[in-house]
Motif scaffolding. Structure first.
Motif, PDB file in Angstrom:
ATOM      1  N   GLU A 106      37.259  58.412  36.838  1.00 42.73           N
ATOM      2  CA  GLU A 106      36.860  57.177  37.527  1.00 42.73           C
ATOM      3  C   GLU A 106      37.942  56.104  37.508  1.00 42.73           C
ATOM      4  N   THR A 107      39.042  56.370  36.814  1.00 39.95           N
ATOM      5  CA  THR A 107      40.053  55.341  36.577  1.00 39.95           C
ATOM      6  C   THR A 107      40.813  54.963  37.846  1.00 39.95           C
ATOM      7  N   VAL A 108      40.847  53.667  38.115  1.00 44.75           N
ATOM      8  CA  VAL A 108      41.748  53.075  39.105  1.00 44.75           C
ATOM      9  C   VAL A 108      42.458  51.936  38.380  1.00 44.75           C
ATOM     10  N   PHE A 109      43.740  52.127  38.098  1.00 43.72           N
ATOM     11  CA  PHE A 109      44.490  51.165  37.297  1.00 43.72           C
ATOM     12  C   PHE A 109      44.931  49.952  38.121  1.00 43.72           C
ATOM     13  N   TYR A 110      44.901  48.801  37.441  1.00 40.72           N
ATOM     14  CA  TYR A 110      45.482  47.576  37.988  1.00 40.72           C
ATOM     15  C   TYR A 110      46.398  47.028  36.897  1.00 40.72           C
ATOM     16  N   GLU A 111      47.704  47.261  37.072  1.00 36.81           N
ATOM     17  CA  GLU A 111      48.666  46.821  36.066  1.00 36.81           C
ATOM     18  C   GLU A 111      48.992  45.351  36.278  1.00 36.81           C
ATOM     19  N   LEU A 112      48.936  44.576  35.199  1.00 33.91           N
ATOM     20  CA  LEU A 112      49.215  43.147  35.338  1.00 33.91           C
ATOM     21  C   LEU A 112      49.976  42.618  34.139  1.00 33.91           C
ATOM     22  N   HIS A 113      50.702  41.545  34.391  1.00 33.39           N
ATOM     23  CA  HIS A 113      51.410  40.820  33.338  1.00 33.39           C
ATOM     24  C   HIS A 113      50.645  39.537  33.078  1.00 33.39           C
ATOM     25  N   THR A 114      50.199  39.363  31.841  1.00 36.51           N
ATOM     26  CA  THR A 114      49.313  38.251  31.522  1.00 36.51           C
ATOM     27  C   THR A 114      49.916  36.905  31.895  1.00 36.51           C
ATOM     28  N   GLY A 115      51.186  36.701  31.643  1.00 33.83           N
ATOM     29  CA  GLY A 115      51.808  35.400  31.865  1.00 33.83           C
ATOM     30  C   GLY A 115      52.019  35.020  33.305  1.00 33.83           C
ATOM     31  N   THR A 116      52.013  35.995  34.222  1.00 35.11           N
ATOM     32  CA  THR A 116      52.277  35.684  35.635  1.00 35.11           C
ATOM     33  C   THR A 116      51.113  36.028  36.560  1.00 35.11           C
ATOM     34  N   PHE A 117      50.054  36.596  36.016  1.00 36.24           N
ATOM     35  CA  PHE A 117      48.924  36.993  36.855  1.00 36.24           C
ATOM     36  C   PHE A 117      48.152  35.789  37.378  1.00 36.24           C
ATOM     37  N   THR A 118      48.019  34.753  36.578  1.00 34.19           N
ATOM     38  CA  THR A 118      47.305  33.539  36.983  1.00 34.19           C
ATOM     39  C   THR A 118      48.169  32.328  36.680  1.00 34.19           C
ATOM     40  N   PRO A 119      47.837  31.170  37.241  1.00 33.68           N
ATOM     41  CA  PRO A 119      48.663  29.980  37.010  1.00 33.68           C
ATOM     42  C   PRO A 119      48.831  29.610  35.550  1.00 33.68           C
ATOM     43  N   ASP A 120      47.753  29.758  34.732  1.00 32.83           N
ATOM     44  CA  ASP A 120      47.894  29.360  33.333  1.00 32.83           C
ATOM     45  C   ASP A 120      48.429  30.471  32.454  1.00 32.83           C
ATOM     46  N   GLY A 121      48.567  31.678  32.981  1.00 31.97           N
ATOM     47  CA  GLY A 121      49.212  32.764  32.256  1.00 31.97           C
ATOM     48  C   GLY A 121      48.566  33.117  30.939  1.00 31.97           C
ATOM     49  N   SER A 122      47.247  33.261  30.925  1.00 33.74           N
ATOM     50  CA  SER A 122      46.534  33.505  29.678  1.00 33.74           C
ATOM     51  C   SER A 122      45.489  34.599  29.839  1.00 33.74           C
ATOM     52  N   PHE A 123      44.949  35.053  28.693  1.00 32.16           N
ATOM     53  CA  PHE A 123      43.838  35.994  28.720  1.00 32.16           C
ATOM     54  C   PHE A 123      42.626  35.366  29.410  1.00 32.16           C
ATOM     55  N   ALA A 124      42.432  34.074  29.187  1.00 29.15           N
ATOM     56  CA  ALA A 124      41.310  33.378  29.828  1.00 29.15           C
ATOM     57  C   ALA A 124      41.467  33.370  31.344  1.00 29.15           C
ATOM     58  N   GLY A 125      42.711  33.246  31.822  1.00 32.29           N
ATOM     59  CA  GLY A 125      42.948  33.288  33.260  1.00 32.29           C
ATOM     60  C   GLY A 125      42.582  34.633  33.850  1.00 32.29           C
ATOM     61  N   ILE A 126      42.917  35.710  33.141  1.00 30.95           N
ATOM     62  CA  ILE A 126      42.529  37.046  33.609  1.00 30.95           C
ATOM     63  C   ILE A 126      41.009  37.161  33.666  1.00 30.95           C
ATOM     64  N   GLU A 127      40.342  36.632  32.655  1.00 37.55           N
ATOM     65  CA  GLU A 127      38.884  36.706  32.593  1.00 37.55           C
ATOM     66  C   GLU A 127      38.253  36.106  33.849  1.00 37.55           C
ATOM     67  N   GLU A 128      38.849  35.043  34.356  1.00 41.47           N
ATOM     68  CA  GLU A 128      38.306  34.393  35.554  1.00 41.47           C
ATOM     69  C   GLU A 128      38.448  35.257  36.796  1.00 41.47           C
ATOM     70  N   LYS A 129      39.327  36.258  36.760  1.00 41.73           N
ATOM     71  CA  LYS A 129      39.570  37.121  37.916  1.00 41.73           C
ATOM     72  C   LYS A 129      38.862  38.473  37.806  1.00 41.73           C
ATOM     73  N   LEU A 130      38.081  38.692  36.759  1.00 45.94           N
ATOM     74  CA  LEU A 130      37.466  40.002  36.556  1.00 45.94           C
ATOM     75  C   LEU A 130      36.494  40.363  37.674  1.00 45.94           C
ATOM     76  N   ASP A 131      35.714  39.412  38.134  1.00 50.65           N
ATOM     77  CA  ASP A 131      34.767  39.709  39.211  1.00 50.65           C
ATOM     78  C   ASP A 131      35.506  40.099  40.486  1.00 50.65           C
ATOM     79  N   TYR A 132      36.600  39.408  40.772  1.00 42.41           N
ATOM     80  CA  TYR A 132      37.425  39.752  41.935  1.00 42.41           C
ATOM     81  C   TYR A 132      37.943  41.183  41.815  1.00 42.41           C
ATOM     82  N   LEU A 133      38.429  41.559  40.637  1.00 40.47           N
ATOM     83  CA  LEU A 133      38.968  42.905  40.444  1.00 40.47           C
ATOM     84  C   LEU A 133      37.875  43.957  40.591  1.00 40.47           C
ATOM     85  N   LYS A 134      36.711  43.672  40.037  1.00 44.62           N
ATOM     86  CA  LYS A 134      35.601  44.623  40.169  1.00 44.62           C
ATOM     87  C   LYS A 134      35.212  44.785  41.635  1.00 44.62           C
ATOM     88  N   GLU A 135      35.118  43.688  42.375  1.00 42.27           N
ATOM     89  CA  GLU A 135      34.761  43.753  43.794  1.00 42.27           C
ATOM     90  C   GLU A 135      35.826  44.497  44.600  1.00 42.27           C
TER      91      GLU A 135
END
Length: 628
Positions: free
Chosen positions: A121-150
């Motif tokens: 079932e794996t579909v990988f999405y490789e990301l760099h924490t510091g550049t994936f979102t404006p604040d470059g944090s784990f919390a920033g990734i968390e805010e994008k989880l619904d988008y990634l799931k959709e």
């Protein structure tokens, strides 16, 4: 290992251990004449020292109740140098400061019953924490989880997060391998991210580096020179001494620590071909076996990167991986890149822009080089991989290396035609191999992803000039003035330019690309993934290649006699499919996908326009004979 209903910890051989209300501190330094436990004050400065005792195996220990969770500690060497714990779970400051004592069971998991997802079932999405979102944090990734799931992503893969020197970097220069970088949100932030991902049904993978340590903040050699083999050289310096049991335990425990204490679903082992292991049992073999034995009731997966095209570590037993679940297949990337861009310098010299035989071979049988001679490397490369199921390989069109190791960090969307890229994306996402996409690829981000670091002084200058010197062999950078245009890895602007621009998703062109990708991934999960479970036929891939154009046909024999067919033409000219390619007509089952629309007219015309791809799914054999 310590586990309760909703709290998890892994009892490592290195690092602090809680014992009867006190803490035992440990450090392996067999040739050190003296080690003292350094206890820090509220400012993170060492203010108190306790002598440690050495045993016959070179371990120094001290047990005390003077250090509470959240308080600082370290180790003082006989030279007076104070160093952090190499198994630090958290730092007071940077890699040069004291460590902080962490209670690993302090976090309460909301998804404690999560057991993961099957590999297919794996579909990988490789990301760099510091550049994936404006604040470059784990919390920033968390805010994008619904988008990634959709979008259809099932697994986010984080570039290494172990603490490295500075606040900006890819993560492959980590020196505190048990410590999530404070710049990203530290241990607490990473656990919250993983917890939130699991609550949404998303897996989290972590890239780990066991072939070297970074150059800034690695103090192991100062007190444990036995950790390295100075006489064995690697691209990053002395090899790690994996024949020493404490060293071996340090790395294997690290893998189990991430998987148990952080509930990580899988690990990507970086460049295992650069692990210089002098023992009879390769580190990867022991590590993977230990992981499999430790997690019998969870879906836990390991992937690997290896330049040698070996296969012993990805073999199957009854369809199930024995050790490693999937190998990153650089061969697929390289042939796709050359076909799309016509570049043939460097390692691309082994791949021909006028032939799709290599791509068809990679799709049907795994590697391109399966024992053949590589002109670029000057030797025979690889072993046969045709017997392996397609799910033994992770395919990609882009990743951090293939973008970031270009002089200007160019993405494929900037280098190739839109039609060809969209055809390649369809091949990537509907072929039975495990697909990986790099952050922003799903909507066609055109911003660069550059190589960046945060070093200064002599080290910073060496990295800057070394980076530019790497490109001397390329025609565009023979001239020194041209090399001076390559972005400075240590400049903040290089890091900032590498961040995703999320406003692009709202623009029509990029919104269209995102919709195409979401449609492809929905079809993959609904129609293809169910055919990838259990044992698959050996030698299940066949292919035919055009002699005139950049066109080919691949058929994969999957579960229950199903056959997935791919017709692809990456040329501008149409391809008249010869009669010896197929049996009867082209109405092989149901149409799964055609790009662009109307490409499926091949049923009537036997002509495949270019560039285009058509996928069909049926249970009859399509191809008369295997390709070569």
């Amino acid at each position: 290992m310590a586990r309760s209903a909703d709290r998890f910890a892994y009892d490592t051989s290195w690092g602090p251990r809680f014992v009867d209300g006190r803490t035992e501190f440990r450090l392996w330094a067999p040739s050190a004449p003296q080690i003292d436990l350094a206890i820090g004050d509220t400012a993170g400065k060492a203010s108190e020292f306790w002598p440690m005792e050495r045993d016959d195996e070179g371990w120094w220990r001290a047990t005390t109740d003077r250090v509470k969770p959240g308080e600082a500690y370290g180790f003082r060497l006989d030279s007076g140098l104070i160093v952090p714990d190499p198994a630090s779970r958290r730092q007071f400051g940077d890699v040069h400061g004291l460590s902080l004592l962490v209670d690993p069971k302090a976090y309460t998991w909301q998804s404690a019953d999560w057991t993961g997802r099957p590999w297919e079932e794996t579909v990988f999405y490789e990301l760099h924490t510091g550049t994936f979102t404006p604040d470059g944090s784990f919390a920033g990734i968390e805010e994008k989880l619904d988008y990634l799931k959709e979008t259809g992503i099932t697994a986010i893969e984080l570039l290494p997060v172990a603490q490295f020197g500075g606040r900006r970097g890819w993560g492959y220069d980590g020196v505190l391998l048990y410590c999530p970088h404070e710049a990203y949100g530290g241990a607490e932030g990473l656990k919250r991210l993983i917890d939130a991902a699991h609550q949404r049904g998303l897996m989290v993978f972590l890239d780990v580096v066991y072939n070297h340590f970074g150059p800034d903040g690695n103090y192991l050699g100062a007190y444990a020179p036995e950790f390295f083999h100075e006489e064995i050289h690697t691209p990053w310096g002395a090899a790690i001494a994996y024949d020493a049991q404490p060293v071996r335990d340090f790395m294997i425990d690290n893998a189990l620590y991430w998987l148990e204490e952080y509930r990580i679903d899988g690990l990507r082992l970086d460049a295992i071909d650069s692990i210089e292991d002098t023992t009879d049992t390769p580190l990867v073999k022991e590590l993977a076996a230990r992981v499999r034995a430790h997690f019998p009731d969870r879906h836990v997966h390991i992937t690997s990167e290896d330049d040698r095209n070996i296969s012993w570590h990805i073999e199957r037993d009854g369809g199930r991986p024995i050790l490693v679940s999937g190998e990153w297949n650089d061969d697929f990337h390289h042939t796709a890149h050359v076909l799309a861009t016509h570049e043939e310098e460097g390692y691309y010299a082994d791949y021909s822009r006028r032939s799709v035989a290599q791509m068809a071979k990679a799709l049907a049988t795994g590697f391109v080089f399966q024992g053949e001679h590589s002109d670029y490397r000057g030797r025979n490369v690889g072993v046969s991989s045709a017997h392996l199921p397609p799910t033994a390989f992770v395919n990609f069109l882009q990743n951090h290396d293939q973008i970031g190791n270009r002089a200007f960090g160019d993405r494929l969307a900037d280098l190739a035609s839109r039609r060809v890229v969209e055809c390649l994306q369809a091949i990537l996402m509907l072929a039975p191999q495990i697909p990986l996409i790099f952050m922003g690829e799903e909507y066609g981000d055109t911003h660069p992803f550059c190589f960046f670091t945060d070093f200064d002084g002599e080290l910073g200058e060496a990295v800057r000039e070394g980076r530019r010197a790497e490109f001397k062999k390329f025609a565009a950078f023979h001239d020194e003035d041209a090399r001076q245009l390559i972005p400075d890895p240590n400049a903040v602007s290089t890091f900032e330019a590498s961040k995703l621009d999320w406003s692009m998703v709202t623009r029509p062109t990029y919104r269209r690309r995102l919709a195409i990708v979401r449609g492809l991934l929905e079809k993959r999960q609904r129609l293809i993934v169910p055919l990838l479970t259990g044992p698959l036929p050996e030698h299940g891939g066949e292919y035919h290649v055009s002699d005139e154009t950049l066109a080919f046909v691949v058929a994969w024999h999957l579960r229950d006699g199903a056959v997935l067919h791919l017709f692809a033409n990456l040329d501008d000219e149409p391809w008249a499919i010869p009669s010896n390619v197929v049996t009867g007509d082209l109405s092989c089952g149901d149409l799964l996908h055609a790009h662009p629309k109307g490409a499926d007219e091949i049923l009537r015309t036997r002509v495949l326009p270019g560039p285009s791809v058509v996928f069909r799914l049926e249970s009859q054999k399509l191809i008369a004979g295997k390709g070569s």
